[in-house]
Design a protein around this motif. Structure first.
Motif, PDB file in Angstrom:
ATOM      1  N   LEU A  39     -14.214 -12.822  -9.630  1.00  0.00           N
ATOM      2  CA  LEU A  39     -14.055 -12.541  -8.200  1.00  0.00           C
ATOM      3  C   LEU A  39     -15.298 -12.936  -7.411  1.00  0.00           C
ATOM      4  O   LEU A  39     -15.200 -13.357  -6.250  1.00  0.00           O
ATOM      5  N   ASN A  86     -21.686  -0.966  -8.791  1.00  0.00           N
ATOM      6  CA  ASN A  86     -20.857  -2.078  -8.345  1.00  0.00           C
ATOM      7  C   ASN A  86     -21.740  -3.288  -8.061  1.00  0.00           C
ATOM      8  O   ASN A  86     -22.944  -3.146  -7.837  1.00  0.00           O
ATOM      9  N   HIS A 141     -16.099  -3.850 -16.067  1.00  0.00           N
ATOM     10  CA  HIS A 141     -15.262  -4.934 -15.548  1.00  0.00           C
ATOM     11  C   HIS A 141     -16.068  -6.205 -15.304  1.00  0.00           C
ATOM     12  O   HIS A 141     -15.841  -6.921 -14.322  1.00  0.00           O
ATOM     13  N   GLU A 146     -14.319  -5.719  -0.939  1.00  0.00           N
ATOM     14  CA  GLU A 146     -14.197  -4.276  -1.155  1.00  0.00           C
ATOM     15  C   GLU A 146     -13.952  -3.938  -2.620  1.00  0.00           C
ATOM     16  O   GLU A 146     -14.408  -2.900  -3.107  1.00  0.00           O
ATOM     17  N   GLU A 147     -13.253  -4.807  -3.345  1.00  0.00           N
ATOM     18  CA  GLU A 147     -13.106  -4.584  -4.784  1.00  0.00           C
ATOM     19  C   GLU A 147     -14.457  -4.653  -5.475  1.00  0.00           C
ATOM     20  O   GLU A 147     -14.760  -3.840  -6.358  1.00  0.00           O
ATOM     21  N   LEU A 148     -15.282  -5.624  -5.075  1.00  0.00           N
ATOM     22  CA  LEU A 148     -16.596  -5.776  -5.687  1.00  0.00           C
ATOM     23  C   LEU A 148     -17.571  -4.693  -5.234  1.00  0.00           C
ATOM     24  O   LEU A 148     -18.515  -4.367  -5.950  1.00  0.00           O
ATOM     25  N   HIS A 159     -14.711  -0.762  -6.119  1.00  0.00           N
ATOM     26  CA  HIS A 159     -13.732  -0.459  -7.162  1.00  0.00           C
ATOM     27  C   HIS A 159     -14.108  -0.946  -8.563  1.00  0.00           C
ATOM     28  O   HIS A 159     -13.932  -0.218  -9.535  1.00  0.00           O
ATOM     29  N   LEU A 160     -14.594  -2.161  -8.683  1.00  0.00           N
ATOM     30  CA  LEU A 160     -14.888  -2.716 -10.000  1.00  0.00           C
ATOM     31  C   LEU A 160     -16.276  -2.282 -10.466  1.00  0.00           C
ATOM     32  O   LEU A 160     -17.271  -2.506  -9.773  1.00  0.00           O
ATOM     33  N   SER A 167       0.804  -1.224   0.000  1.00  0.00           N
ATOM     34  CA  SER A 167       0.000   0.000   0.000  1.00  0.00           C
ATOM     35  C   SER A 167       0.835   1.272   0.000  1.00  0.00           C
ATOM     36  O   SER A 167       0.387   2.308  -0.478  1.00  0.00           O
ATOM     37  N   ALA A 216     -10.733  -8.134   1.159  1.00  0.00           N
ATOM     38  CA  ALA A 216     -10.143  -7.417   0.034  1.00  0.00           C
ATOM     39  C   ALA A 216     -10.975  -7.626  -1.231  1.00  0.00           C
ATOM     40  O   ALA A 216     -11.234  -6.674  -1.987  1.00  0.00           O
ATOM     41  N   ILE A 217     -11.406  -8.867  -1.475  1.00  0.00           N
ATOM     42  CA  ILE A 217     -12.246  -9.154  -2.649  1.00  0.00           C
ATOM     43  C   ILE A 217     -13.591  -8.458  -2.510  1.00  0.00           C
ATOM     44  O   ILE A 217     -14.109  -7.861  -3.462  1.00  0.00           O
TER      45      ILE A 217
END
Length: 445
Positions: free
Chosen positions: A346, A305, A339, A328-330, A333-334, A36, A325-326
């Motif tokens: 994911l 999202n 995406h 929060e990406e879903l 972020h993605l 990070s 982490a996965i």
């Protein structure tokens, strides 16, 4: 306050540093800092080598014969990797630290000055007053909103409402407060620092005020037991220091029949909220159609999202660091239209990991070669037996085995393995809305 020179081997990088929340171990915490803040970490290491020392003592607290660092984790990480460059998470960083150590002819000190605090409340008070200015990574880095939220969720400090004060007032009014013993407010605030744990006991403070979510008399009995355990020191700060400790304590109360259940709920349907507030009336109609369940997730019709940006009430222990982490990406972020392939893969990984977590935490017996759909069914049957989901939702998971349905394990399998099966954002949303309750239950175990 005491200052002591402590050997490096006695110092531990904090796996529950508020910069990242709980991680599994020290190695994971070191990796997170480099992943990070790689540039900051390299700059800080170079500064330490140039100066030949660290200018500020590390703030530490003794735990099980070692000293966990609560302020100075970046400094400690740099020191540990300078001493043993192979602790760095990749070859490039290992090479960088090796060359930095040799080039500067760094004389590694045997011991480091540390501020030792045995009172965890004092540690948190010190942390609360620090973290201003980062000086390009050489000084202390500011906490962002997520880091501040981790601090509040871990400690209860900074909440608009003092949970301990609210609890004590209600226990006193009901003549149920501990007799002749002082309630450890800071420990109570720490135990009930997040909505996930407050909801299990039967109340909420998410809107800035204390509200019962379950029958008052049942909640008061649970709070009385908690207050007595804390006041008598039968449960102490070290027992509930992390998410797993808090969960284990509440699990014990649940096993003893002291926590409220679904039948005690004042609102039978937990609405996690829609991203579109104008659809409130429509959501209300839909929620009335749903059967009561201890975990239920609303189904917003339009999302950027995959996972709606609402609170699903999950307390994330360190062992679920990759799951989080996965997630929060879903959730953040993605973007679905851009995406879809990444989201579909994911999504499947999150489902697999969530299932494995439930099986492991509940010691559920499943076949080593059982397919995804059968493992999901075994878990759903267990959740139904424990009254975590209703019969109607169990039926939805049973249908998950049918390959001819869009919402099926076969669909998820094709998203990952088929060269011709293109994921659709609408189909992904439909899959998530069907499986969200199941995944949340698995992650809460």
């Amino acid at each position: 306050m005491a200052y002591r020179l402590l050997p490096l081997n006695d110092l531990l990088v904090n796996r529950a540093n508020d910069r990242h929340g709980e991680l599994e171990n020290e190695t994971a915490a070191i990796a997170w800092l480099f992943n990070s803040k790689e540039d900051h970490m390299k700059a800080l290491a170079r500064d330490i080598v140039d100066a030949g020392e660290i200018y500020e003592p590390l703030l530490v607290s003794p735990i099980n014969g070692k000293f966990v660092v609560f302020d100075g984790n970046r400094r400690l990480t740099c020191l540990k990797v300078l001493k043993e460059p192979n602790k760095a998470p990749n070859k490039n960083l290992q090479s960088y630290f090796s060359s930095l150590k040799e080039k500067k002819n760094f004389v590694f000190p045997d011991r480091f000055m540390c501020q030792v605090e045995t009172d965890r409340d004092r540690v948190d008070d010190i942390l609360f007053r620090r973290h201003t200015g980062n000086q390009s990574g050489v000084g202390q880095s500011n906490w962002d909103d997520r880091m501040k939220a981790n601090f509040v969720n871990r400690t209860g400090k900074g909440n608009a409402v003092s949970v301990a004060d609210e609890v004590e007032q209600r226990l006193v009014a009901a003549n149920m407060a501990p007799k002749h013993r002082k309630l450890p407010r800071s420990t109570m605030n720490r135990l009930l620092s997040s909505e996930a744990f407050r909801n299990r006991v039967g109340f909420s403070v998410s809107r800035g005020k204390f509200e019962y979510t379950h029958q008052e008399d049942v909640v008061l009995r649970a709070l009385q037991r908690i207050a007595n355990d804390l006041a008598r020191r039968e449960t102490v700060l070290g027992d509930i220091w992390d998410v797993d400790g808090k969960r284990a304590y509440l699990d014990k109360l649940e096993a003893d029949g002291l926590l409220p259940t679904v039948k005690d709920s004042l609102t039978k349907h937990k609405d996690f909220g829609s991203v579109d507030s104008t659809k409130k009336s429509e959501d209300d109609v839909n929620s009335k159609k749903a059967k009561a369940a201890s975990v239920s997730v609303s189904k917003p019709s339009r999302r950027v999202n995959l996972i709606a940006r609402t609170d699903y009430g999950i307390a994330w222990p360190g062992r679920l660091q990759r799951h989080r982490a996965i997630w929060e990406e879903l959730q953040f972020h993605l973007v679905l239209p851009d995406h879809s392939n990444a989201v579909s893969v994911l999504f499947r990984v999150l489902l697999d990991l969530s299932i494995e977590n439930y099986i492991s935490q509940n010691e559920l017996t499943v076949g080593a070669n059982d397919k995804l759909s059968l493992r999901a069914l075994r878990i759903a049957e267990d959740l139904h037996a424990k009254k975590k989901i209703d019969h109607k939702y169990l039926g939805e998971i049973k249908k998950f085995q049918h390959a001819d349905r869009l919402i099926s394990a076969d669909t998820l399998h094709r998203y990952v393995h088929s060269p011709d099966f293109a994921p659709s954002p609408d189909h992904l949303v439909a899959l998530w809305d069907t499986l969200a309750t199941f995944i949340v239950c698995c992650l809460k175990s």
